[in-house]
Design an enzyme around this catalytic site. Structure first.
Site, PDB file in Angstrom:
ATOM      1  N   HIS A   1       3.026 -11.934   3.214  1.00  0.00           N
ATOM      2  CA  HIS A   1       3.810 -12.521   2.118  1.00  0.00           C
ATOM      3  C   HIS A   1       3.662 -14.041   2.178  1.00  0.00           C
ATOM      4  O   HIS A   1       4.297 -14.705   3.002  1.00  0.00           O
ATOM      5  CB  HIS A   1       5.292 -12.158   2.260  1.00  0.00           C
ATOM      6  CG  HIS A   1       5.581 -10.709   2.035  1.00  0.00           C
ATOM      7  ND1 HIS A   1       5.504 -10.112   0.793  1.00  0.00           N
ATOM      8  CD2 HIS A   1       5.957  -9.726   2.906  1.00  0.00           C
ATOM      9  CE1 HIS A   1       5.826  -8.830   0.894  1.00  0.00           C
ATOM     10  NE2 HIS A   1       6.090  -8.564   2.165  1.00  0.00           N
TER      11      HIS A   1
ATOM     12  N   HIS B   1      -1.721  -6.069   1.269  1.00  0.00           N
ATOM     13  CA  HIS B   1      -1.430  -4.975   2.198  1.00  0.00           C
ATOM     14  C   HIS B   1      -2.759  -4.346   2.608  1.00  0.00           C
ATOM     15  O   HIS B   1      -3.673  -4.216   1.798  1.00  0.00           O
ATOM     16  CB  HIS B   1      -0.553  -3.936   1.498  1.00  0.00           C
ATOM     17  CG  HIS B   1      -0.604  -2.577   2.129  1.00  0.00           C
ATOM     18  ND1 HIS B   1      -1.372  -1.548   1.612  1.00  0.00           N
ATOM     19  CD2 HIS B   1      -0.006  -2.081   3.240  1.00  0.00           C
ATOM     20  CE1 HIS B   1      -1.229  -0.473   2.374  1.00  0.00           C
ATOM     21  NE2 HIS B   1      -0.418  -0.763   3.372  1.00  0.00           N
TER      22      HIS B   1
ATOM     23  N   ARG C   1      -6.211   4.121   9.382  1.00  0.00           N
ATOM     24  CA  ARG C   1      -5.561   5.038  10.318  1.00  0.00           C
ATOM     25  C   ARG C   1      -6.415   6.271  10.590  1.00  0.00           C
ATOM     26  O   ARG C   1      -7.284   6.644   9.789  1.00  0.00           O
ATOM     27  CB  ARG C   1      -4.191   5.460   9.774  1.00  0.00           C
ATOM     28  CG  ARG C   1      -4.262   6.121   8.426  1.00  0.00           C
ATOM     29  CD  ARG C   1      -2.904   6.255   7.752  1.00  0.00           C
ATOM     30  NE  ARG C   1      -3.053   6.888   6.438  1.00  0.00           N
ATOM     31  CZ  ARG C   1      -3.343   6.247   5.326  1.00  0.00           C
ATOM     32  NH1 ARG C   1      -3.513   4.941   5.339  1.00  0.00           N
ATOM     33  NH2 ARG C   1      -3.471   6.891   4.185  1.00  0.00           N
TER      34      ARG C   1
ATOM     35  N   HIS D   1       9.176   4.552 -12.126  1.00  0.00           N
ATOM     36  CA  HIS D   1      10.454   4.150 -12.722  1.00  0.00           C
ATOM     37  C   HIS D   1      10.358   2.806 -13.438  1.00  0.00           C
ATOM     38  O   HIS D   1      11.263   2.423 -14.191  1.00  0.00           O
ATOM     39  CB  HIS D   1      11.573   4.132 -11.666  1.00  0.00           C
ATOM     40  CG  HIS D   1      11.372   3.144 -10.568  1.00  0.00           C
ATOM     41  ND1 HIS D   1      10.496   3.362  -9.529  1.00  0.00           N
ATOM     42  CD2 HIS D   1      11.943   1.922 -10.339  1.00  0.00           C
ATOM     43  CE1 HIS D   1      10.543   2.324  -8.701  1.00  0.00           C
ATOM     44  NE2 HIS D   1      11.401   1.441  -9.167  1.00  0.00           N
TER      45      HIS D   1
ATOM     46  N   ARG E   1       9.506   3.608  15.005  1.00  0.00           N
ATOM     47  CA  ARG E   1      10.306   2.416  15.290  1.00  0.00           C
ATOM     48  C   ARG E   1      10.625   1.705  13.979  1.00  0.00           C
ATOM     49  O   ARG E   1       9.737   1.170  13.308  1.00  0.00           O
ATOM     50  CB  ARG E   1       9.507   1.507  16.230  1.00  0.00           C
ATOM     51  CG  ARG E   1      10.246   0.248  16.647  1.00  0.00           C
ATOM     52  CD  ARG E   1       9.435  -0.479  17.704  1.00  0.00           C
ATOM     53  NE  ARG E   1      10.159  -1.645  18.199  1.00  0.00           N
ATOM     54  CZ  ARG E   1       9.935  -2.891  17.787  1.00  0.00           C
ATOM     55  NH1 ARG E   1       9.031  -3.140  16.858  1.00  0.00           N
ATOM     56  NH2 ARG E   1      10.614  -3.904  18.317  1.00  0.00           N
TER      57      ARG E   1
END
Length: 310
Positions: free
Chosen positions: A103, A113, A117, A182, A267
Site C-alpha cells: 500500500h 498484490h 503457492r 455487491h 495466524r
C-alpha cells in the site's frame, strides 16, 4: 488437480524458492523505499507449520507493505477447501506460499498484490494430489494507461513460455476473481490468477509458478519509480483512502485465501497483514462528472483488453 507424474513433487525445491523470493522482494522494495526496512516476525502454528511475516510501515514511498512466507499443515481440510474438492477428504495436507500486498503513500502509485503457492494432500497407498496457484493484480487509484499496459505485458511475458493460452486464461480468471459483485466493479485492473495448476507435470508447473513469482518485481518496480515523485493533493489522498475501502471489502467478504487461513486456524495477524493502514467509507459517494475520478470509474473498473489481443 494432479495425482502422480513421472516427476513427483520436490517440496524442498519449492520451499527454497519461496524463501528466496520473499528475501529478494523485501530487499528490493526496501531499497526502493529508501527510508524504512522490513521487520521480520517468525511464527509457529500450533496445529502444524509456521512462517515469517515481514512488514514495512511508514516508509518514504510505502505506507505499508507485507511480504509473508508460510508453510502450514494439517490432517483435515477446512470447509473452504474441501467443499469444492470431496476427493481430498481424509487426506493430510501441506500448503506453502509467499503472499504480499503493498500500500503506497502516493495515490499515483497503485496498490499491488502477489501470491504464489503450492498445495499437496497425501493418503497412505495413494498417489499425492498436488497443485500450484498464484498470480498478481494491480489496484490503481489514479490510473495511467501505459502503466496498465506494462503490467499486463510483463504478465504475458511470464506466461507465454509455458503455454500460448496461459495469459488469456489467467487474465480472464483474474478479472473474474477480483470482482466485487455487491459493487459491480473490479477491484482494479487485474493481472493474472491461476489455481489447481499442474500443467504438464511437476517441473513444468513449478517453472510456471516461478516465472509468475519472478515477474512481480519487473511488473511493479518500474511503475513505482515512474510515479513516486508525482505531487498529490489532500483530495487525491482522500480518494485513495475511499477506494482502499474496496480492498478491505473484497478481502473480508470474497477472498478465498483469507477464508482458508481463518478457517484452518491460521495466524490472524499474518492473514490480515494485507489490510491497508487507513481506509475510509463515505455514504453513497459518486465522483463528480467530468473529473479524473469519474473517468477512473468508467475506464478502469471493468475488464479491459489492455494488450489489444482480441
Amino acid at each position: 488437480m494432479h495425482t502422480n507424474t513421472s516427476n513427483s513433487p520436490n517440496e524442498d525445491a519449492v520451499r527454497q524458492y519461496l524463501q528466496s523470493l520473499q528475501k529478494n522482494i523485501c530487499e528490493t522494495l526496501s531499497a526502493q523505499d529508501g527510508h524504512a526496512s522490513f521487520i521480520k516476525d517468525p511464527w509457529v502454528r500450533e496445529a502444524g507449520g509456521g512462517g515469517v511475516s515481514a512488514t514495512l510501515s511508514k516508509g518514504a514511498v510505502f505506507e505499508k507493505a507485507g511480504v509473508g512466507f508460510s508453510e502450514v499443515s494439517g490432517t483435515k481440510l477446512p470447509p473452504s477447501a474441501s467443499a469444492q474438492r470431496p476427493e481430498l477428504a481424509g487426506r493430510a495436507w501441506r500448503a506453502m506460499g509467499v503472499s504480499l500486498v503493498v500500500h503506497p503513500d502516493n495515490p499515483h502509485i497503485p496498490t499491488c498484490h502477489m501470491n504464489v503457492r503450492f498445495f499437496i494432500a497425501e493418503k497412505e497407498n495413494e498417489p499425492p494430489i498436488w497443485w500450484f496457484g498464484g498470480g498478481f493484480d494491480l489496484t490503481p487509484y489514479y490510473a495511467y494507461e501505459e502503466d496498465c499496459i506494462h503490467w499486463h505485458q510483463t504478465a504475458k511475458n511470464a506466461c507465454d513460455p509455458f503455454g500460448s493460452s496461459l495469459y488469456s486464461e489467467s487474465k480472464a480468471a483474474c478479472d473474474s476473481y477480483f470482482f466485487l459483485p455487491h459493487r459491480n466493479e473490479t477491484r482494479g485492473i487485474g493481472g493474472v490468477f491461476f489455481d489447481d495448476f499442474h500443467g504438464e507435470g511437476f517441473e513444468h508447473a513449478f517453472g510456471f509458478m516461478q516465472s509468475v513469482g519472478n515477474a512481480f518485481l519487473k511488473a511493479y518496480t518500474p511503475i513505482v519509480d515512474k510515479r513516486k515523485s508525482e505531487a498529490f493533493t489532500d483530495a487525491q489522498k482522500q480518494f485513495q483512502l475511499y477506494r482502499r475501502g474496496r480492498y478491505v471489502e473484497f478481502n473480508l467478504v470474497h477472498d478465498r485465501g483469507t477464508l482458508f487461513g481463518l478457517q484452518s486456524g491460521g495466524r490472524t495477524e499474518s492473514i490480515l497483514m494485507s489490510m491497508p493502514p487507513q481506509a475510509n467509507w463515505a455514504y453513497n459517494y459518486v465522483p463528480e462528472e467530468g473529473t479524473v475520478e469519474a473517468d477512473f470509474y468508467k475506464r478502469y473498473l471493468q475488464p479491459q483488453d489492455w494488450l489489444g489481443l482480441n
